[in-house]
Structures are given as C-alpha cells and as structure tokens.
Design an enzyme around this catalytic site. Sequence first.
Site, PDB file in Angstrom:
ATOM      1  N   MET A  97     -57.175 -34.139 -14.993  1.00  0.00           N
ATOM      2  CA  MET A  97     -56.559 -32.730 -15.162  1.00  0.00           C
ATOM      3  C   MET A  97     -56.600 -32.319 -13.795  1.00  0.00           C
ATOM      4  SD  MET A  97     -57.260 -31.560 -18.787  1.00  0.00           S
ATOM      5  CE  MET A  97     -59.059 -30.690 -18.540  1.00  0.00           C
ATOM      6  N   HIS A 141     -64.397 -37.730 -10.401  1.00  0.00           N
ATOM      7  CA  HIS A 141     -63.052 -38.519 -10.600  1.00  0.00           C
ATOM      8  C   HIS A 141     -62.793 -39.491  -9.454  1.00  0.00           C
ATOM      9  CE1 HIS A 141     -62.008 -34.056 -11.762  1.00  0.00           C
ATOM     10  NE2 HIS A 141     -61.479 -34.893 -12.953  1.00  0.00           N
ATOM     11  N   GLN A 179     -55.162 -29.828 -25.643  1.00  0.00           N
ATOM     12  CA  GLN A 179     -56.531 -29.987 -25.718  1.00  0.00           C
ATOM     13  C   GLN A 179     -57.297 -28.928 -25.666  1.00  0.00           C
ATOM     14  OE1 GLN A 179     -56.709 -33.195 -22.780  1.00  0.00           O
ATOM     15  NE2 GLN A 179     -58.593 -32.199 -21.939  1.00  0.00           N
TER      16      GLN A 179
HETATM   17  P1  AMP Z   1     -60.954 -34.391 -16.378  1.00  0.00           P
HETATM   18  O1  AMP Z   1     -60.000 -33.979 -15.236  1.00  0.00           O
HETATM   19  O2  AMP Z   1     -61.995 -33.221 -16.496  1.00  0.00           O
HETATM   20  O3  AMP Z   1     -60.093 -34.612 -17.459  1.00  0.00           O
HETATM   21  O4  AMP Z   1     -61.590 -35.667 -16.015  1.00  0.00           O
HETATM   22  C1  AMP Z   1     -60.879 -36.787 -15.819  1.00  0.00           C
HETATM   23  C2  AMP Z   1     -61.948 -38.149 -15.911  1.00  0.00           C
HETATM   24  O5  AMP Z   1     -62.922 -37.777 -15.229  1.00  0.00           O
HETATM   25  C3  AMP Z   1     -62.309 -38.198 -17.202  1.00  0.00           C
HETATM   26  O6  AMP Z   1     -62.654 -39.545 -17.771  1.00  0.00           O
HETATM   27  C4  AMP Z   1     -63.865 -37.583 -17.177  1.00  0.00           C
HETATM   28  O7  AMP Z   1     -64.787 -38.181 -17.974  1.00  0.00           O
HETATM   29  C5  AMP Z   1     -64.057 -38.041 -15.834  1.00  0.00           C
HETATM   30  N1  AMP Z   1     -65.237 -37.276 -15.088  1.00  0.00           N
HETATM   31  C6  AMP Z   1     -65.149 -36.097 -14.963  1.00  0.00           C
HETATM   32  N2  AMP Z   1     -66.542 -35.609 -14.495  1.00  0.00           N
HETATM   33  C7  AMP Z   1     -67.153 -36.775 -14.080  1.00  0.00           C
HETATM   34  C8  AMP Z   1     -68.289 -37.112 -13.726  1.00  0.00           C
HETATM   35  N3  AMP Z   1     -69.323 -36.052 -13.124  1.00  0.00           N
HETATM   36  N4  AMP Z   1     -68.659 -38.300 -13.271  1.00  0.00           N
HETATM   37  C9  AMP Z   1     -67.904 -39.505 -13.887  1.00  0.00           C
HETATM   38  N5  AMP Z   1     -66.723 -39.262 -14.476  1.00  0.00           N
HETATM   39  C10 AMP Z   1     -66.121 -37.686 -14.618  1.00  0.00           C
END
Ligand code: AMP
Length: 277
Positions: free
Chosen positions: A27, A34, A58
Amino acid sequence: MIVIKTIAEMRQLRKDAAGSVGFVPTMGFLHEGHISLVKRAKKENAVVVVSIFVNPAQFGPREDFKKYPRDIKRDLALLEPLTDIVFMPSTDEMYPKNYSSWVEVQDITEELEGAARPGHFRGVSTIVNKLFNIVEPTKAYFGQKDAQQVAVIKKMVRDLNMNLQVVACPTVREKDGLAMSSRNTYLTSEQRRAAPVLYKALMLAKELAAQGEKDAGVLRHEMTELIEKESLADIEYISVADNETLKEIHRMKLPALVSMAVKFGKTRLIDNIVLNR
Ligand code: AMP
C-alpha cells in the site's frame, strides 16, 4: 523500472516477461520491511513487480483510509534499483462502477484481526486475488508482520487452486524492536518512545515459554500486565493461539502464534512472533 497504471499495460508486460515473476503487493509509504520483500523477490526471480495500491475495501468505515500516508515520489526512488515494474492502479481501475465480486476465506478470518476489523480480510483476499489474476506471479511475497494475512492468503491460494507460491518473509524491526509499519509515522514522539513495549511483551512471552510455562493464559496475563504499565498503550487484544487454526489455546502447544493489537492514541499497532518447538 517501468511505472504503469492500467491493467491492460500490466497484462501486456506480463506477456512479455521472460522467466519467473516475483510479486510484492504493497500500500506504499515504503520502509525497510517492504524493501526486504522486494530484495527477496529480486534474488529469487527474473522479473520483479511491486504494486502500490491503498485498497479502500480493506479499511473499515471509521478507519484511516483517507489519511493513510502516501509518498509516491519517495516510494519510486526506493524501488528504482530493485524493481522492474511498478503497478499503481487508480481506485476506479480496480473497482469500476458496479463492481460486485468478493472473495471470502472462512474460519481463520474470524479470529484476531478478523474479529477486530470486520470485513478487513474480505477486502484483502479480494484485492490480492485480483492482483494475482492481473500480474500472474510465479511467487508472491508477504511479511510475517501481518501473520494472519499470510495465513489467509496461503489458504485462499490452496483452496482456490491458484498457480503460484506464497513466500512469508520475517518481520523487519527498528533497533528498539518496534516492527516497521507505515502507520508508525502517526505516532507522536512520546508514543513512539512507548511503542517498543509491544516487542518487550513478545520477548517476555518467548522467555516464559522457553522456561517451560505450560499455561497460555499465564503468557497472556504477563504480557497484559507489562503493556498496561505503559500508560499510553491501550490494549485491543493479546493472543496466544494455535499457529494453524489461529484459535486461542489454553495449554501451550507449539508452534503458537503470539500476537497483539495495541492502540497509542488513535494509532493501532499490531505485532506478533511465532513460538516454535
Ligand atoms: P502494507 O503496505 O502495509 O500493505 O504491507 C505490504 C507488505 O509488506 C505486506 O506483506 C506486509 O506484511 C509487509 N510488511 C509490512 N511491514 C513489514 C515489516 N516490518 N517487516 C516485513 N514485512 C512487512
């Protein structure tokens, strides 16, 4: 790196891609968490696709969709050295007028985040399914930071016979243990100083389990006590659950998922660890 906004362009590029395609859905407002997923995708695939899409489906009606942090320029600069294709569709591109199809994974979506955020996982599984259909990845990368999300996606891929591999990647943390999250940016400096108490509670649970504690309720209780000492922290849930069903356990049984949602002011943070045998 090519930046595209339409499904038609993405499909064309996918047709032209030679070899395996690694896909990282995000996102945006990217951080080292990320980037660790993107690096892993680059290591394991010929072509790396990252999507940036803040998925309205979501977010609950009282959640932070409108003010979710965005910084596309910075995101693209971070992705440039690691990524072949950035797919950043508009909301209308993904949910045109009269859109009416939804994917629902049952059972494991009823606990934890699913219980606290009704409809959240319906939004997640729907957008991820759509992105999988558009990008057609060989492998897709998700963070263990969102443990239940990984479980839901894996279940959806298995149940619906989707032809790809889901890879779960470890949580990336700040030096003081706070799990990296786009939402950390909402924290005031006082709240930011208090937030590592989540990680401290997870470490306490790990220690108790290692010492042979057999009652999962004791872990929940000790974690609750520790977090409640932090006056800025407001616990939503603290869970010690079966790592497969995500149902709360009473007697310790490994592997177990220890997870929590805690609010600091309006900012809701989640974190977890898996206790293994
Ligand atoms: P988001 O942008 O929050 O939807 O996250 C995108 C992807 O990055 C998702 O698969 C999250 O689980 C992963 N993600 C977010 N924060 C972390 C983190 N601190 N460590 C590892 N992966 C992460």
